[in-house]
Structure formats: structure tokens, C-alpha cells
Scaffold this motif. Sequence first.
Motif, PDB file in Angstrom:
ATOM      1  N   UNK A  65       4.466  49.744  27.943  1.00 23.67           N
ATOM      2  CA  UNK A  65       3.230  50.278  27.374  1.00 23.67           C
ATOM      3  C   UNK A  65       2.722  51.336  28.335  1.00 23.67           C
TER       4      UNK A  65
ATOM      5  N   UNK B  74      -3.870  42.186  25.413  1.00 26.33           N
ATOM      6  CA  UNK B  74      -2.809  42.982  24.784  1.00 26.33           C
ATOM      7  C   UNK B  74      -3.067  43.114  23.280  1.00 26.33           C
TER       8      UNK B  74
ATOM      9  N   UNK C   2       3.017  50.877  32.113  1.00 31.48           N
ATOM     10  CA  UNK C   2       3.115  49.451  32.455  1.00 31.48           C
ATOM     11  C   UNK C   2       4.362  48.801  31.874  1.00 31.48           C
TER      12      UNK C   2
ATOM     13  N   UNK D 129      -5.992  55.080  27.633  1.00 35.96           N
ATOM     14  CA  UNK D 129      -5.816  54.386  28.910  1.00 35.96           C
ATOM     15  C   UNK D 129      -4.342  54.119  29.213  1.00 35.96           C
ATOM     16  N   UNK D 130      -3.593  53.843  28.178  1.00 35.48           N
ATOM     17  CA  UNK D 130      -2.190  53.491  28.384  1.00 35.48           C
ATOM     18  C   UNK D 130      -1.224  54.608  28.023  1.00 35.48           C
TER      19      UNK D 130
ATOM     20  N   UNK E 223       5.716  45.210  30.889  1.00 31.69           N
ATOM     21  CA  UNK E 223       5.227  43.843  30.680  1.00 31.69           C
ATOM     22  C   UNK E 223       6.393  42.938  30.311  1.00 31.69           C
TER      23      UNK E 223
ATOM     24  N   UNK F 264      -5.983  45.544  22.798  1.00 29.82           N
ATOM     25  CA  UNK F 264      -5.569  46.941  22.999  1.00 29.82           C
ATOM     26  C   UNK F 264      -4.796  47.436  21.776  1.00 29.82           C
TER      27      UNK F 264
ATOM     28  N   UNK G  33       3.868  36.364  26.288  1.00 27.27           N
ATOM     29  CA  UNK G  33       3.928  37.033  27.593  1.00 27.27           C
ATOM     30  C   UNK G  33       2.977  36.361  28.568  1.00 27.27           C
ATOM     31  N   UNK G  34       3.158  36.669  29.851  1.00 22.91           N
ATOM     32  CA  UNK G  34       2.302  36.085  30.877  1.00 22.91           C
ATOM     33  C   UNK G  34       1.109  36.994  31.132  1.00 22.91           C
ATOM     34  N   UNK G  35      -0.009  36.415  31.511  1.00 20.16           N
ATOM     35  CA  UNK G  35      -1.210  37.212  31.752  1.00 20.16           C
ATOM     36  C   UNK G  35      -1.915  36.620  32.965  1.00 20.16           C
TER      37      UNK G  35
END
Lengths: 322, 152
Positions: free
Chosen positions: A93, A223, A96, A264-265, A98, A226, A214-216
Motif C-alpha cells: 500500500x 486498513x 508500506x 497519505x498512502x 503489510x 483507509x 493481517x497483524x496490527x
Amino acid sequence: MSNEVQELVKRLRPNLSIGQYGRIYRDTTEFMKISYGDVIALEDQHYLVLRDEAERSFGIEDPKYWVKRCIHLESGERKILKLVFYEKFTLKLGDLDIPCYRSPRKEGRILDLVRGDSRFMQGVSKKDEKGNLVRIIDVVSGKRLDHHVFEMEMPHREYFFKEFPGILEKFIDSCRAIEFLHENREIHGDIRRDHLWREYKSGNYVWIDFDYAYEFEENPFGLDIFGLGSLLIYLAGKQIYTMANLSQILGDKDLEFEKQDFSLLYKNRIVNLRKLFPYIPEQMNVIFMHFSQGAEVFYETVSEFLADLEPCLEIIKNKEAS
Amino acid sequence: MKHEFKKILIAVDASENAKRAVSYVGEIVSDGRGFRITLLYVLRRVERDLFPDESTWMEKIEKEKKSATKMLERLKGLLVEKGLDAKDVTHELIEISDFSIAQAIMDFQEKGGYGTVVIGRRGMSKAEEFLFGSISNKIVHYAKNCAVWVIE
């Protein structure tokens, strides 16, 4: 083996003609071997495999060997069978990376949770004889919402006031659907444009594919939120705007952009749409800006996002009327 | 409950930032009297969905627990090295299945009457903060009846 399939097809779907008869699989572990003409048997039900599903990106077909397009021989209905494929992969993303996991268990659980809710794809999960959790999904007869929107041939202003209010109303409902997941401690996990579809018949919007986990660190919903924001910005703009495609709408007009006008991403995407289309209400643009590089405060829940978004619908409708 | 500022809760994990936070507290309070320190490791059970089967998942949890316990011992040692009396330093490992580690830390602080909460913070981009959330930011925003030290 071929005879067994042939006899089964003849008995259950006498009018169905296929080019090749394969074998019956009761164990789907080796999904790469299962192909056209094979039958997947789950409990006492039979699914004739037509092909592997594929994802198209950048014009290239990416086959998903663990996802089979099938005909349910007992009913004649089209189904999608998602076989077990434990995969850890990197979701990119922007800048990033992920780490993501494909989780049949999660998808099966969500299918149970959303049964009968038209805002989500429908299906059931069954175990094959080796205990693999196969998800049997109803085919969504429709098209990707972003494609539907993109293909509307009209100037943005006309789109924004005539079509977008109806789209936004339904999109708000789609957001509520995600809020419902979150309230039940579930996440969608992969909210992106190709996972929200518009049904041909009903015009309903339907979320598909819930198998990403996914891990956070602290906020499990970030996620998803977003994803909702990016989708909203796409729908409001009718497409993505980058410096590369701006000339189509700006013509000779010269506009200056700053860092905070961009996502932002996805650093090349303009999210400050009001700069391009000044008739977009300020209240709505404020929401877009929470997804920009200039944002200092982020939405932590879908409820916060909706609290800002819902009033925008009336504002746009009133603006249209005036 | 009365919250005593000399009762310090240091929330730790396996990161370097946690070690930095502990070291910082050691430097600050080692010459003082009456400080009581608790090292708290909140272990959120890794999601079952990330694992193909029960046994690999349980293995992972056990491994994390062992490593967290070792880490707590090491960090306690660090405080003692700095001059704190071993009897004034305790540690706790709590396991949660809920999403929020920050909430677990704040609940522990409230229950134990800690007047100071210390947490390490790693440099996080805005995008990371949006997508994954930040424990330290949440604590700064929502902590009540205590001072919060964020060590970067």
C-alpha cells in the motif's frame, strides 16, 4: 474415473454438455490438479469445475488456482468454490509493505455472520474429506462498482449532482455493513475497488472476498477504514486523479498542488478534490483530507467516518436542488 | 483509588524502545526513595486466523509467553543494575484476546493505582499510525489520573 463423472453429469444434469470428463475429488488439498471437467464432491453435493478464476490487473490475467468456477450439479446453479490455500504475502500500500495471510477460517466465519445480508456475498463453507474448509460462494451477478461509475459518460459536475447522491446513499450503507463487521470483531481485511460490486438486477452494492487477515499494533480497523476512504474519494471523483491525468479535466487551467493535497498512502493521487471541483461541499472535502498527507487526525472507527459522511448526503442533495 | 506518582507502571514489549524506556526510568529514579516499579507486558494473543491449525497457533503463543517472561526478567535486571532495590521492582505478564493493548494497560494502571505510566514509542509514519494504530498515542489521549511519560 472419466466414466464416473460422465455418469454423474448425465444423471444430475442431462442437458449439460462438456468437452471433457475428469475425475471426482473428495480431497481438495492439491487444488492445482483440479481443473475443467473434474468434479469436487463435498458431503453429498457435487460441483463440476469449469475453470480457475483469475484476477485482472494492468491487463494481465493472474490465475487463482485455488478458486474454481463451478456448476452445482444438483441445482444447476453457478458457484465459486474457494479451496484452502494458506498463503502469506505482502500487501503493498503505497510505500508500506503489510504482511497478510489468507484465512479460510475467517472467511467461513464471516459467511456465517452475514448470511441473508444482501450487502455481502453469500455462501456456506463445508469441509472436504481431509478437513479442508471449502467455501461455496454464490456468484454475484454484477460488475465492479468503480467500473460502473467510471463508464458513466457525462461531465463530472453532472455526475456529482445527478448520479453521485444515489451512489453515496448506497455507499453509506456499504460502510454500515463494514461497521457491522467491526461491531462483531471481524474485519473485511481487503477493502479495495475491486471488492465492492454492483448487482445488475437490484443495483445493490455487495462486498466480496473476506479471507485476508493481517497483524496490527493497536487498531485492527485502520486498513478497512483507509479502504473506505479511498473508495469514497474515487466515487466522488468518478476516477483517480494524478498529476499525469489532470490535463484532461483542467485543460489550460493552471492549478498548484501541495504535498497535503495528495493521498497519505498513494502519494501520487490527489485527494483534495475540491481544488479540482469547487462545487464539492467543504464538509465532504474535509473527510477526504483525513486521508491526505496533511492529516493530523485519523478516523479510528467506521462510526466516526459515517458521522461525518452521512450529513454530506443531504448537503449535496440540497446543493443540487438550489 | 489514590494514584501515587511514585508508583510507576512501565509498559513493555520485546522492542528496543521498551528497553530504552526502562533504562530511562532507571536513570531517573535510582537515586530517589519510595519508588515502586511494575514492568507490565501485555501479550495480545496472536489471531488464530493467521495459522493453518490449532497446534501451530498454540506453539506460537507459548513461544511468545516464554520470550515475554524472559524479557521481563532481563528488564528487571536492568533496573536493579541501575541501583533499584529488587524488592521494589515487580513484573506482570497479562494475556488478552481483546484488540486493544492500550486499554489493557490503562485498566491495569487504574486498578493498581499507578500515578505514572511509562511507555516507549517507536518512530511511526502517519500512514502506519492510521493503518495499525499506536499504543502510545492512545495512552496519551485516554489515560486518566496519572502522568504519562513517552520515551522515544
